[in-house]
Design a protein around this motif. Structure first.
Motif, PDB file in Angstrom:
ATOM      1  N   HIS A 519      44.838  35.767  38.067  1.00 48.64           N
ATOM      2  CA  HIS A 519      43.869  36.873  38.072  1.00 48.64           C
ATOM      3  C   HIS A 519      43.898  37.612  36.729  1.00 48.64           C
ATOM      4  N   GLU A 520      45.097  37.995  36.290  1.00 47.17           N
ATOM      5  CA  GLU A 520      45.195  38.758  35.032  1.00 47.17           C
ATOM      6  C   GLU A 520      44.732  37.904  33.851  1.00 47.17           C
ATOM      7  N   HIS A 523      41.037  37.764  33.575  1.00 47.45           N
ATOM      8  CA  HIS A 523      40.428  38.978  33.007  1.00 47.45           C
ATOM      9  C   HIS A 523      40.113  38.816  31.511  1.00 47.45           C
ATOM     10  N   GLU A 580      36.665  42.134  38.541  1.00 46.61           N
ATOM     11  CA  GLU A 580      37.783  41.869  39.451  1.00 46.61           C
ATOM     12  C   GLU A 580      37.484  40.674  40.361  1.00 46.61           C
ATOM     13  N   HIS A 641      37.898  47.317  42.317  1.00 43.68           N
ATOM     14  CA  HIS A 641      38.315  46.195  43.174  1.00 43.68           C
ATOM     15  C   HIS A 641      37.562  46.242  44.501  1.00 43.68           C
TER      16      HIS A 641
END
Ligand SMILES: [Zn+2]
Length: 679
Positions: A519-520, A523, A580, A641
């Protein structure tokens, strides 16, 4: 839904209240795949979130001091209870305390001394109110704010000012003047025409009035002052960009000279402000995030009479200092910001508030105590290895994309290879030795800590960026990607059971922590992050055709999430959440691919689940949560989110890997006919 909530509220009277009366001597253990947290009466292909989290939601009612309760929130609460014990030990005076232990222990001791705090009443506020009373002209306002902004760093009375990384040159720190000056959490609260927003504005007015009364204003004066506050803040709110507009970094990049800023707001003496801020010799140019806001500020300064501006300053003085004053202030503050806005029933116990203040003001001192006791080199090595494998998965995914040209792929890989991985805690701890902490002065400690942090920030202006710095403290249960630093950050607090579980096999660990790492990393390539290059400069490295193809794919995700309901008739604002949502979708796929490469021969069933099923149950169980309705409404405005349910169901219904794992039929609710895929 309503029935379930009522049942949950009954349950909570029994367990959590009693459980929180003592510190934890060690962190509790729950596995990162927890079968009792599931609800097997539901078909996974019908509602996977309920299937994976139904038991958790039933067994974990929201404690009265929380706005929501989640797997993450529970770990954060346990970390706090553990640190409570550490701080009680460190608070005991003795020759064998290290300087770090002495600092955090004394801070905690002063914060816990409610009798001393109570006996002072509003006294710590009085010198500041005196300074405001003494302001004779708008000319003096700039000097006052230059001092006050250091004492309330980040909260920004009338506007925000601080240090920031230059959008155009990621190696340098420059000054930045930002929008600010609001007492409610977002501009939307001031401008939204809904009945609920009008009701909240009426409650806010009443709150401002009450706080001013606590600061010894008469009822009539407090009432008219509150009206002036609302008028000024509404003017500032109307000129502020929305959260969606702020997601586009080009909307915030306006470097100009101090003279050009002074043309936007001629009624404010910028030179005097910069002198008082101690940065005048270093600031010839600065980034003004929202020029339109500074034109509106000019109108406020020009047309509002001095008594109205002083009323505004008094309100923000009481508001900023309230948490450090007697209980009357603390509970009125709680009443509006937590009870009215978030639905929280009870104030958190004092120890919990104090642990939070130590973490905020001395986070890298407290963090040393936390890391030493909880974060093993083995966990660090394993999670670093997992991170590398997920980066390799992303490399393979980028290379095989059918919608991206080779030119853009080359630049994407450069950016991927430049991402810095920060795991656990900083390489160099922050030095707090210059910060004076006294055992009997809570308000003073908090004030000095804020000035200490302001100076630390402001002193960076004109210097090269410190790439080793962290934006979260080690006990934090969260993670982040910073596009200007091009780094991913995983504090020790988030790398522990049930999120990362060294006792379990890879499948649920990759599903849970692996998806967070993915996920990070994603980004860096979401609709906001993709606009920054490998060094963190705001610089377009995409061919127009590739950018268009990317945007079409993101639009698929926006359309998908815009259909989901948060609460009442409020749908997800998917223009706000798309970064997100894209990170969730890409991150889960990357974790899956990396896990398959790490364990190609894993076929062992455990608890009746195949490895693939265990991956996805582990993935879903990070997001189990219960939310108060008020909190959902506030989140709909402020939180980028999506709610937990859609962070799971939205993702798996786009992933054929999930649908194969649970043998979902074509028409099952967890199978989208038009599946989205970006990365
Ligand atoms: Zn994120």
């Amino acid at each position: 839904m309503a029935m379930k909530r009522a049942a949950a509220l009954l349950l909570l009277l029994a367990a959590p209240l009693l459980a929180q009366t003592t510190p934890l001597t060690q962190l509790p253990y729950t596995p990162s795949l927890d079968v009792p947290s599931m609800d097997k009466s539901v078909e996974p292909c019908v509602d996977f979130y309920q299937y994976a989290c139904g038991g958790w939601m039933k067994n974990n009612p929201i404690p009265p001091d929380q706005a929501s309760w989640s797997v993450y929130g529970k770990v954060a609460d346990e970390n706090a209870r553990f640190l409570w014990g550490v701080l009680e030990e460190d608070a005991k005076p003795g020759a064998d305390r290290t300087p770090v232990q002495q600092k955090i222990g004394d801070y905690f001791h002063a914060c816990m001394d409610t009798a001393a705090i109570e006996s002072l009443g509003a006294a710590p506020l009085k010198p500041l109110l005196g300074e405001i009373d003494a302001l004779k002209s708008k000319g003096q306002l700039a000097r006052f704010l230059g001092r006050e902004h250091q004492r309330t760093y980040g909260s920004g009375w009338l506007f925000g000012f601080g240090a920031t990384q230059d959008y155009n040159d990621a190696t340098q720190v420059i000054a930045e003047a930002d929008a600010g000056g609001l007492g409610m959490p977002d501009r939307d609260y001031y401008v939204n025409g809904s009945a609920r927003s009008k009701e909240l504005r009426a409650k806010y007015l009443a709150h401002v009035q009450k706080m001013l009364e606590l600061a010894d204003e008469s009822k009539a004066k407090a009432k008219s002052d509150a009206a002036a506050v609302m008028r000024i803040e509404t003017a500032l709110a109307k000129a502020s960009l929305s959260r969606v507009e702020r997601r586009n970094p080009y909307n915030l990049n306006h470097k100009m000279t101090v003279a050009a800023l002074a043309k936007l707001t001629p009624s404010f003496e910028w030179k005097a402000y910069l002198v008082e801020s101690g940065v005048v010799s270093k600031v010839q140019t600065l980034n003004v995030t929202q020029p339109k806001f500074y034109k509106a500020l000019e109108q406020v300064l020009k047309h509002e009479p001095m008594p109205a501006i002083k009323a505004y300053l008094r309100w923000h003085a009481v508001h900023a200092r309230a948490p450090y004053l007697s209980n009357a202030f603390v509970s009125e503050d709680f009443d509006f910001y937590r009870k009215t806005l978030r639905g929280v029933k009870e104030m958190p116990p004092r120890w919990k508030q104090c642990v939070r203040y130590v973490d905020r003001d001395l986070g890298e001192a407290l963090g040393q105590e936390f890391v030493r006791r909880t974060f093993t080199p083995e966990t660090k090595a394993k999670t670093v290895d997992m991170t590398r494998r997920i980066e390799t998965a992303m490399e393979d995914e980028i290379k095989s994309l059918d919608w991206m040209t080779d030119a853009t792929k080359k630049r994407a890989l450069e950016k991927l290879h430049a991402v810095a991985n920060k795991v656990g805690y900083p390489e160099r701890w922050r030095d707090y030795s210059a910060l004076a902490v006294k055992r009997d002065d809570f308000a003073g400690n908090a004030a000095r800590a804020t000035v200490f942090e302001s100076r630390r920030e402001l002193d960076k202006i004109g210097k090269p960026v410190d790439r080793g710095e962290w934006g979260m403290t080690p006990p934090t249960v969260n993670a982040y990607y910073n596009p200007q630093m091009n780094d991913i950050n995983f504090p020790a607090g988030v790398l522990q059971p049930p999120l990362y579980d060294p006792k379990l096999d890879d499948a649920p660990n990759y599903g849970n922590t692996g998806s967070t790492i993915g996920h990070e990393l994603t980004h860096a390539f979401d609709d906001e992050g993709r606009q920054f290059d490998a060094q963190g400069n705001l610089k377009d490295w995409w061919t127009p055709a590739d950018a268009k193809a990317f945007e079409e794919r993101v639009q698929c995700v926006r359309d998908q999430y815009a259909d989901y309901t948060i609460v009442d008739d409020i749908k997800i604002n998917s223009k706000l959440t798309s970064g997100e949502d894209v990170a969730d979708l890409g991150g889960t796929l990357l974790a899956y691919v990396a896990w398959k490469a790490a364990d190609p021969n894993d076929t062992q069933e455990i608890d009746g689940f195949t490895p693939d099923q265990r991956f996805f149950i582990g993935f879903a169980q990070w997001a189990c949560e219960n939310q108060r309705e008020e909190n959902l409404r506030a989140n709909a405005i402020t939180n980028p989110h999506s709610p937990g349910k859609y962070r799971i169901n939205g993702i798996v219904s786009d992933l054929p890997q999930f649908q194969r794992a649970f043998k979902c039929g074509e028409s099952a609710p967890m199978v989208r006919k038009k599946a989205c895929k970006v990365w």
